[in-house]
Design a protein around this motif. Structure first.
Motif, short mmCIF file in Angstrom:
data_model
loop_
_atom_site.label_atom_id
_atom_site.label_comp_id
_atom_site.label_asym_id
_atom_site.label_seq_id
_atom_site.Cartn_x
_atom_site.Cartn_y
_atom_site.Cartn_z
N ALA A 22 0.83 -1.20 0.00
CA ALA A 22 0.00 0.00 0.00
C ALA A 22 0.86 1.25 0.00
O ALA A 22 0.56 2.24 -0.65
CB ALA A 22 -0.93 -0.02 1.21
N SER A 23 1.98 1.19 0.76
CA SER A 23 2.86 2.35 0.84
C SER A 23 3.46 2.68 -0.52
O SER A 23 3.46 3.82 -0.94
CB SER A 23 3.97 2.08 1.86
N LEU A 35 0.97 4.28 -2.84
CA LEU A 35 0.77 5.70 -2.54
C LEU A 35 1.90 6.54 -3.12
O LEU A 35 1.66 7.59 -3.72
CB LEU A 35 0.67 5.90 -1.02
N ALA A 48 -6.07 8.82 -0.81
CA ALA A 48 -5.89 7.57 -0.06
C ALA A 48 -6.70 7.58 1.24
O ALA A 48 -7.33 6.58 1.60
CB ALA A 48 -4.41 7.35 0.23
N ARG A 74 -9.45 9.21 1.87
CA ARG A 74 -10.87 9.09 1.56
C ARG A 74 -11.21 7.67 1.10
O ARG A 74 -12.22 7.09 1.52
CB ARG A 74 -11.22 10.09 0.45
N ARG A 75 -10.36 7.12 0.27
CA ARG A 75 -10.59 5.78 -0.27
C ARG A 75 -10.57 4.72 0.84
O ARG A 75 -11.37 3.79 0.85
CB ARG A 75 -9.48 5.47 -1.28
N ASP A 76 -9.61 4.90 1.77
CA ASP A 76 -9.38 3.89 2.80
C ASP A 76 -10.17 4.15 4.08
O ASP A 76 -10.03 3.40 5.05
CB ASP A 76 -7.89 3.80 3.14
N GLY A 77 -10.95 5.21 4.11
CA GLY A 77 -11.74 5.51 5.29
C GLY A 77 -10.92 6.00 6.46
O GLY A 77 -11.34 5.86 7.62
N VAL A 78 -9.76 6.60 6.21
CA VAL A 78 -8.93 7.13 7.29
C VAL A 78 -9.59 8.38 7.87
O VAL A 78 -9.97 9.30 7.13
CB VAL A 78 -7.51 7.48 6.78
N GLU A 134 2.28 11.61 4.97
CA GLU A 134 1.13 10.76 5.32
C GLU A 134 1.07 10.53 6.83
O GLU A 134 0.00 10.60 7.44
CB GLU A 134 1.25 9.42 4.56
N ARG A 194 -1.93 11.93 9.39
CA ARG A 194 -2.67 10.97 10.21
C ARG A 194 -2.64 11.36 11.69
O ARG A 194 -3.64 11.18 12.40
CB ARG A 194 -2.05 9.57 10.09
#
Length: 438
Positions: free
Chosen positions: A3-4, A7, A131, A133-137, A432, A436
């Motif tokens: 995933a990293s 990105l 990312a 938004r896509r991953d629900g963070v 990132e 977070r």
């Protein structure tokens, strides 16, 4: 592919796509074109694709900015503005060895106008916003992602316009992260510091004018305006303003003094800074107020002594030094020289010990355990100055780990502007983490 790395790949893709959009800001409405708007529409499409509600503003044709927000988990925490500008300075293509809008990669280095200033960060924060938004963070704080027009000519149609006309877009924001900082500089052979701009010099323009009597060139006058303004300019060129130890400068000198065994006394300051290599010019410019005469004008005919002559001045002012500098300028040029004050953008200063800096340090330490985040004062201007007018404290931090000899600040506005691709991957990972955890 992890995933990293996905990105990082997407960030690089966006950076290259943005560089390929010619968004040169000439400052002249007749020659600017629609590049900023095309870049803004590109970013808007990427954000809307993953579900963001995007505000698009275009106060003048071709001068577009966009703003969007990602809600955080703590409504009591102040929102964090994360911003980049989409315009770039003009290029002289004959001075480039690679196409300035080609976004070509050679030997692991990305070339192109905006590779450092600052489509690199625009692409990084675009990828991270998607990312999250896509991953629900859900970050702790609201994140306001802003992509501004017109930074390179003062933000009149970008950040300044939005702050004046649509400040509600930044409601609840208390801090901001943008340019210029975050890049690594060597402490010693194995360790790096990552500068964070906690303050910025102000910018003031002024015109000094000398008056005399017009006369024929064959009959010299004792009050020749050309001679008098030339003397004033020479006096400014010879003058050295005193060192002012701002909070940001003090923190930088304390840190580097301890690491390098340097005293940085007023007497040794210049020599100690010189020992830091290319970093010396950047920090040296932050130690004092400066005045640079940039335009001289007088007369129009060789055999006529003009009645007046003038010079334009570019003045860079440290935080809290405006009144002192004005008084000193009068003393240098003399009271018989007229001073007309023009454009003025006040210096800004944010706390160099804010909790946000602990977040920056933790994010750097995760990627570079020996790296240290060091405050400094930026001797130039960014859009953080406009955000400061509505109470948002600005910090310059675009994290880039680069080789010891690589002068990131020297790439701003330079021909063959470039950045190592690995530095962009580092920027993506560190940013990132910051967003977070901030």
């Amino acid at each position: 592919m992890t995933a990293s790395s996905a990105l990082e790949d997407e960030a690089l893709e966006f950076i290259r796509a943005l560089i390929r959009i010619d968004s040169v800001n000439t400052g002249d409405p007749a020659t600017i074109g629609d590049g900023e708007t095309r870049a803004a529409r590109y970013v808007q499409a990427q954000l809307e694709e993953v579900g963001y509600d995007v505000t698009f503003v275009e106060p003048r044709p071709g001068r577009a900015s966009i703003v969007t927000r990602l809600a955080g988990s703590d409504p009591t925490a102040g929102a964090l503005v994360v911003h980049a500008h989409l315009d770039v300075v003009p290029v002289q293509e004959k001075d480039w060895t690679h196409p300035p809008f080609g976004a070509e990669i050679h030997d692991g280095v990305l070339y192109g106008r905006g590779a450092v200033d600052m489509k690199n960060y625009a692409g990084v924060i675009l990828a991270i916003a998607r990312a999250f938004r896509r991953d629900g963070v859900v970050p702790r704080r609201d994140l306001v992602f802003a992509f501004f027009a017109d930074e390179e000519t003062g933000g009149v149609w970008g950040a300044r316009w939005l702050v004046d006309k649509q400040p509600e877009l930044f409601a609840g924001a208390t801090e901001a992260i943008g340019e210029v900082g975050g890049f690594s500089i060597p402490i010693d052979d194995d360790r790096r510091a990552y500068l964070v701009a906690t303050a910025e010099k102000g910018v003031t323009w002024a015109t000094i004018t000398a008056h005399g009597h017009a006369a024929h060139g064959s009959r010299p006058t004792p009050d020749n305006a050309v001679v008098r303004v030339a003397r004033a300019v020479a006096a400014l060129g010879d003058h050295r303003f005193p060192v002012v130890r701002t909070a940001a400068l003090t923190r930088f000198l304390e840190t580097f003094g301890a690491e390098r065994g340097l005293a940085f006394t007023d007497e040794s300051l210049d020599d100690d800074l010189d020992s830091l290599g290319f970093v010396s010019s950047l920090i040296g410019a932050s130690t004092r107020n400066t005045i640079s005469p940039t335009v001289l004008s007088a007369g129009g005919k060789t055999n006529v002594i003009p009645a007046e002559a003038f010079a334009r001045l570019d003045i860079r002012v440290l935080p809290g030094e405006d009144d002192a500098l004005r008084a000193e300028l009068i003393e240098i040029v003399g009271e018989d020289i007229e001073i007309e004050w023009g454009r003025e953008i006040r210096a800004i200063e944010s706390p160099p010990d804010a909790p946000l800096l602990d977040v920056l340090q933790a994010a750097i330490s995760r990627e570079d355990p020996d790296g240290i985040v060091v405050p400094y004062l930026l001797p130039a201007s960014t859009d953080n100055k406009h955000l400061a007018r509505i109470g948002i404290r600005g910090y310059g931090f675009v994290p880039l780990r680069v080789p010891a000899e690589f002068d990131v600040f020297g790439e701003f506005h330079a021909a063959d502007e470039r950045i190592p691709v690995q530095a962009l991957a580092f920027c993506t990972r560190v940013t990132e983490t910051i967003l977070r955890e901030a």
